[in-house]
Write a protein that holds these residues in place. Structure first.
Motif, PDB file in Angstrom:
ATOM      1  N   VAL A 112      20.994  84.413 112.125  1.00 44.79           N
ATOM      2  CA  VAL A 112      21.249  84.296 113.512  1.00 44.79           C
ATOM      3  C   VAL A 112      23.019  83.669 113.400  1.00 44.79           C
ATOM      4  O   VAL A 112      23.095  82.673 112.625  1.00 44.79           O
ATOM      5  CB  VAL A 112      20.531  83.270 114.094  1.00 44.79           C
ATOM      6  N   LYS A 113      23.651  84.123 114.044  1.00 38.89           N
ATOM      7  CA  LYS A 113      25.124  83.733 114.304  1.00 38.89           C
ATOM      8  C   LYS A 113      25.364  83.042 115.507  1.00 38.89           C
ATOM      9  O   LYS A 113      24.853  83.354 116.566  1.00 38.89           O
ATOM     10  CB  LYS A 113      26.332  84.902 114.101  1.00 38.89           C
ATOM     11  N   GLY A 114      25.872  81.690 115.681  1.00 40.06           N
ATOM     12  CA  GLY A 114      25.956  80.871 116.792  1.00 40.06           C
ATOM     13  C   GLY A 114      27.414  80.635 116.938  1.00 40.06           C
ATOM     14  O   GLY A 114      28.342  81.453 116.504  1.00 40.06           O
ATOM     15  N   ILE A 115      27.739  79.861 117.870  1.00 44.17           N
ATOM     16  CA  ILE A 115      29.112  79.298 118.201  1.00 44.17           C
ATOM     17  C   ILE A 115      29.735  78.623 116.959  1.00 44.17           C
ATOM     18  O   ILE A 115      29.185  77.941 116.196  1.00 44.17           O
ATOM     19  CB  ILE A 115      29.017  78.604 119.564  1.00 44.17           C
ATOM     20  N   ASN A 116      31.067  78.472 117.342  1.00 43.34           N
ATOM     21  CA  ASN A 116      31.888  77.753 116.326  1.00 43.34           C
ATOM     22  C   ASN A 116      31.958  78.001 114.692  1.00 43.34           C
ATOM     23  O   ASN A 116      31.968  77.171 114.056  1.00 43.34           O
ATOM     24  CB  ASN A 116      31.736  76.177 116.415  1.00 43.34           C
ATOM     25  N   GLY A 117      31.405  79.299 114.593  1.00 47.14           N
ATOM     26  CA  GLY A 117      31.206  79.789 113.156  1.00 47.14           C
ATOM     27  C   GLY A 117      30.066  79.432 112.358  1.00 47.14           C
ATOM     28  O   GLY A 117      30.042  79.602 111.175  1.00 47.14           O
ATOM     29  N   PHE A 118      29.368  78.693 113.033  1.00 49.57           N
ATOM     30  CA  PHE A 118      27.814  78.408 112.417  1.00 49.57           C
ATOM     31  C   PHE A 118      26.950  79.388 112.455  1.00 49.57           C
ATOM     32  O   PHE A 118      26.676  80.437 113.249  1.00 49.57           O
ATOM     33  CB  PHE A 118      27.220  77.357 113.132  1.00 49.57           C
ATOM     34  N   GLU A 119      25.982  79.707 111.339  1.00 43.63           N
ATOM     35  CA  GLU A 119      24.988  80.597 111.309  1.00 43.63           C
ATOM     36  C   GLU A 119      23.762  79.995 110.672  1.00 43.63           C
ATOM     37  O   GLU A 119      23.781  79.017 109.984  1.00 43.63           O
ATOM     38  CB  GLU A 119      25.217  81.965 110.472  1.00 43.63           C
ATOM     39  N   ALA A 120      22.546  80.551 110.910  1.00 45.26           N
ATOM     40  CA  ALA A 120      21.351  80.085 110.208  1.00 45.26           C
ATOM     41  C   ALA A 120      20.743  81.350 109.815  1.00 45.26           C
ATOM     42  O   ALA A 120      20.562  82.329 110.549  1.00 45.26           O
ATOM     43  CB  ALA A 120      20.604  79.254 111.211  1.00 45.26           C
ATOM     44  N   SER A 172      12.091  77.764 106.422  1.00 49.16           N
ATOM     45  CA  SER A 172      13.353  76.930 106.650  1.00 49.16           C
ATOM     46  C   SER A 172      14.281  77.776 107.504  1.00 49.16           C
ATOM     47  O   SER A 172      13.906  79.007 107.840  1.00 49.16           O
ATOM     48  CB  SER A 172      13.983  76.954 105.286  1.00 49.16           C
ATOM     49  N   PHE A 173      15.016  77.061 108.092  1.00 51.31           N
ATOM     50  CA  PHE A 173      16.181  77.462 109.017  1.00 51.31           C
ATOM     51  C   PHE A 173      17.361  76.621 109.085  1.00 51.31           C
ATOM     52  O   PHE A 173      17.657  76.089 109.764  1.00 51.31           O
ATOM     53  CB  PHE A 173      15.437  77.205 110.511  1.00 51.31           C
ATOM     54  N   HIS A 174      17.908  76.785 107.725  1.00 48.53           N
ATOM     55  CA  HIS A 174      18.956  76.153 107.358  1.00 48.53           C
ATOM     56  C   HIS A 174      20.473  76.490 108.179  1.00 48.53           C
ATOM     57  O   HIS A 174      20.564  77.863 108.277  1.00 48.53           O
ATOM     58  CB  HIS A 174      19.220  75.833 105.961  1.00 48.53           C
ATOM     59  N   LEU A 175      21.121  75.484 108.369  1.00 47.87           N
ATOM     60  CA  LEU A 175      22.434  75.861 109.359  1.00 47.87           C
ATOM     61  C   LEU A 175      23.376  75.725 108.206  1.00 47.87           C
ATOM     62  O   LEU A 175      23.662  74.857 107.475  1.00 47.87           O
ATOM     63  CB  LEU A 175      22.500  74.805 110.288  1.00 47.87           C
ATOM     64  N   THR A 176      24.281  76.787 108.421  1.00 48.85           N
ATOM     65  CA  THR A 176      25.636  76.791 107.497  1.00 48.85           C
ATOM     66  C   THR A 176      26.903  77.150 108.072  1.00 48.85           C
ATOM     67  O   THR A 176      26.750  77.830 109.237  1.00 48.85           O
ATOM     68  CB  THR A 176      25.289  77.761 106.388  1.00 48.85           C
ATOM     69  N   LYS A 177      27.909  76.711 107.724  1.00 48.48           N
ATOM     70  CA  LYS A 177      29.308  77.238 108.067  1.00 48.48           C
ATOM     71  C   LYS A 177      30.248  77.076 106.892  1.00 48.48           C
ATOM     72  O   LYS A 177      30.229  75.966 105.916  1.00 48.48           O
ATOM     73  CB  LYS A 177      29.894  76.211 109.041  1.00 48.48           C
ATOM     74  N   PRO A 178      30.812  78.317 106.613  1.00 45.01           N
ATOM     75  CA  PRO A 178      31.780  78.343 105.486  1.00 45.01           C
ATOM     76  C   PRO A 178      32.728  77.581 105.092  1.00 45.01           C
ATOM     77  O   PRO A 178      32.886  77.108 103.908  1.00 45.01           O
ATOM     78  CB  PRO A 178      32.252  79.712 105.545  1.00 45.01           C
ATOM     79  N   SER A 179      33.302  76.889 106.047  1.00 44.35           N
ATOM     80  CA  SER A 179      34.282  76.233 105.976  1.00 44.35           C
ATOM     81  C   SER A 179      34.571  75.209 107.115  1.00 44.35           C
ATOM     82  O   SER A 179      34.509  75.390 108.383  1.00 44.35           O
ATOM     83  CB  SER A 179      35.793  77.117 106.029  1.00 44.35           C
ATOM     84  N   ALA A 180      34.322  73.747 106.722  1.00 47.15           N
ATOM     85  CA  ALA A 180      34.245  72.713 107.763  1.00 47.15           C
ATOM     86  C   ALA A 180      35.687  72.521 108.353  1.00 47.15           C
ATOM     87  O   ALA A 180      36.438  72.481 107.545  1.00 47.15           O
ATOM     88  CB  ALA A 180      33.706  71.447 107.028  1.00 47.15           C
ATOM     89  N   HIS A 181      35.440  72.040 109.678  1.00 50.89           N
ATOM     90  CA  HIS A 181      36.566  71.663 110.094  1.00 50.89           C
ATOM     91  C   HIS A 181      36.285  70.279 110.870  1.00 50.89           C
ATOM     92  O   HIS A 181      35.139  69.792 111.069  1.00 50.89           O
ATOM     93  CB  HIS A 181      36.962  72.564 111.427  1.00 50.89           C
TER      94      HIS A 181
END
Lengths: 118, 117
Positions: B57-65, B73-82
């Motif tokens: 699932v893709k979300g806002i601000n570049g996050f996906e899970a 599990s339903f872990h949240l990830t973002k490739p590059s933190a801001h």
């Protein structure tokens, strides 16, 4: 923005006094909720409403009562505030519908009320 | 009974590094799962949701899970933190109350994400 406002946004009160928090919504949603947020506990449901005059208890309802006399307003009352009720209180509504080809059923939250009981 | 466990109350990453926030759920029925973000002194904003349509699932601000049933599990990830990602993140599972026709959210305890230069 689901048109949810909460008042007051901040309140400091003394132990033993009654306190009423107000949640107001402008979009005629049927379901409304009150949560409290505390460190290490996330958000916990206090009470919810599924229509005018229809309310029920959540998991942490002791010491709280609610009323909903109009669709747009959901009131949370602390009859006699205690220090353990110092918290941030969030109101939420449940909205459902369709967006394009998909349906949704989500909760949207108000900005919160920070309550301190001395 | 449905429940959510977020592993790690605080996570700290460097700007540009991978963000991984962990969430495990318990549910007796196929779950609907949500990630919310809370910026300082603000309410909760929906980041993304899983409703059984797609496991990634893709979300806002570049996050996906990613929903992994085998691992619950339903872990949240973002490739590059801001730096602007610094906030508290909450995982939640939806409990449907059929007798009342409404739903409730069960939240995890939250994970506070710090991003340092």
């Amino acid at each position: 923005d689901a048109g949810i406002t909460q008042s007051p946004r901040h309140k400091v009160t003394e132990t033993g006094t009654p306190v009423t928090l107000r949640c107001h919504q402008t979009e005629n949603h049927r379901y409304m909720y009150w949560y409290r947020q505390d460190p290490g506990h996330g958000l916990r449901l206090i009470h919810y409403s599924y229509g005018v005059k229809d309310t029920d208890k959540g998991e942490v309802s002791d010491g709280y009562s609610v009323s909903r006399s109009k669709t747009e307003d959901f009131l949370l009352t602390l009859e006699s505030a205690t220090s353990s009720q110092t918290s941030v209180y969030f109101c939420a509504i449940s909205a459902s519908g369709t967006s394009g080809f998909s349906s949704y059923n989500e909760q949207f939250f108000g900005p919160g009320t920070r309550l301190t009981v001395l | 009974a449905q429940s959510v466990t977020q592993l790690g109350s605080h996570v700290s990453v460097s700007e540009g590094a991978l963000v991984l926030l962990r969430c495990n759920y318990s549910s007796s029925v196929p779950p609907y799962l949500f990630w919310y973000v809370q910026y300082p002194n603000q309410g909760l904003q929906l980041l993304l949701k899983y409703t059984s349509a797609a496991t990634l699932v893709k979300g806002i601000n570049g996050f996906e899970a990613e929903f992994k049933k085998s691992e619950t599990s339903f872990h949240l990830t973002k490739p590059s933190a801001h730096m602007s990602d610094a906030a508290e993140y909450f995982c939640a599972v939806r409990l449907i109350v059929f007798s009342g026709g409404y739903n409730k959210l069960i939240f995890g305890a939250g994970t506070r994400l710090a991003v340092h230069p």
